[in-house]
Scaffold this motif. Sequence first.
Motif, PDB file in Angstrom:
ATOM      1  N   LEU A  35     -99.170  64.847 -41.839  1.00 55.18           N
ATOM      2  CA  LEU A  35     -99.448  63.553 -41.211  1.00 55.18           C
ATOM      3  C   LEU A  35     -98.902  62.439 -42.084  1.00 55.18           C
ATOM      4  O   LEU A  35     -99.118  62.425 -43.297  1.00 55.18           O
ATOM      5  CB  LEU A  35    -100.958  63.355 -41.032  1.00 55.18           C
ATOM      6  N   ASP A  36     -98.202  61.511 -41.468  1.00 61.69           N
ATOM      7  CA  ASP A  36     -97.717  60.320 -42.171  1.00 61.69           C
ATOM      8  C   ASP A  36     -98.929  59.438 -42.461  1.00 61.69           C
ATOM      9  O   ASP A  36     -99.681  59.077 -41.551  1.00 61.69           O
ATOM     10  CB  ASP A  36     -96.704  59.586 -41.297  1.00 61.69           C
ATOM     11  N   SER A  37     -99.137  59.080 -43.714  1.00 59.27           N
ATOM     12  CA  SER A  37    -100.335  58.323 -44.099  1.00 59.27           C
ATOM     13  C   SER A  37    -100.382  56.919 -43.485  1.00 59.27           C
ATOM     14  O   SER A  37    -101.448  56.328 -43.405  1.00 59.27           O
ATOM     15  CB  SER A  37    -100.418  58.208 -45.627  1.00 59.27           C
ATOM     16  N   LYS A  38     -99.258  56.393 -43.041  1.00 64.47           N
ATOM     17  CA  LYS A  38     -99.221  55.058 -42.447  1.00 64.47           C
ATOM     18  C   LYS A  38     -99.454  55.085 -40.943  1.00 64.47           C
ATOM     19  O   LYS A  38     -99.602  54.039 -40.317  1.00 64.47           O
ATOM     20  CB  LYS A  38     -97.873  54.394 -42.741  1.00 64.47           C
ATOM     21  N   LEU A  39     -99.489  56.257 -40.353  1.00 65.22           N
ATOM     22  CA  LEU A  39     -99.632  56.379 -38.906  1.00 65.22           C
ATOM     23  C   LEU A  39    -101.065  56.096 -38.469  1.00 65.22           C
ATOM     24  O   LEU A  39    -102.013  56.612 -39.050  1.00 65.22           O
ATOM     25  CB  LEU A  39     -99.234  57.787 -38.460  1.00 65.22           C
ATOM     26  N   LYS A  40    -101.205  55.272 -37.454  1.00 64.85           N
ATOM     27  CA  LYS A  40    -102.518  54.970 -36.863  1.00 64.85           C
ATOM     28  C   LYS A  40    -102.500  55.460 -35.420  1.00 64.85           C
ATOM     29  O   LYS A  40    -101.742  54.956 -34.599  1.00 64.85           O
ATOM     30  CB  LYS A  40    -102.805  53.464 -36.895  1.00 64.85           C
ATOM     31  N   LEU A  41    -103.313  56.432 -35.118  1.00 67.81           N
ATOM     32  CA  LEU A  41    -103.388  56.948 -33.755  1.00 67.81           C
ATOM     33  C   LEU A  41    -104.437  56.166 -32.969  1.00 67.81           C
ATOM     34  O   LEU A  41    -105.526  55.900 -33.469  1.00 67.81           O
ATOM     35  CB  LEU A  41    -103.747  58.433 -33.761  1.00 67.81           C
TER      36      LEU A  41
END
Length: 126
Positions: A35-41
């Motif tokens: 998981l990309d740590s900057k990704l916000k789902l």
Amino acid sequence: MATSPNGLFLSQRKYVIDLLQEVKMMDCKPAHIPLDSKLKLDLEGELLSDISYYQRLVGKLLYLTITRPDITYVVSLVSQFMHAPTEAHLNVVKRINSKIPQGLHCLGNYHEQHGHTQIMAYTNVD
């Protein structure tokens, strides 16, 4: 599963290869982190036309967490969107599944006093 005097070796390698073939990702480049740590789902975006496809993939990944504790967090995250998945959610699911695992080695010790085997597993996942 393979056994030895040193313990057990659990592998779901064939399961992952079958899953990669199902989603036509055998030629994909493996992601080092699931998981990309900057990704916000979130719930924004257009819903997938086939929600059951997403649900089936996430269910298979849940089963895979038995030997892949490193994906447990991100699989629990994407499972929160089972009712309304978007293309962004599907892309995260595909990233999780891009790495073919080697397996999980569990150390075993037989306790004669208690008459059972104690299995210990270590992981660097926090």
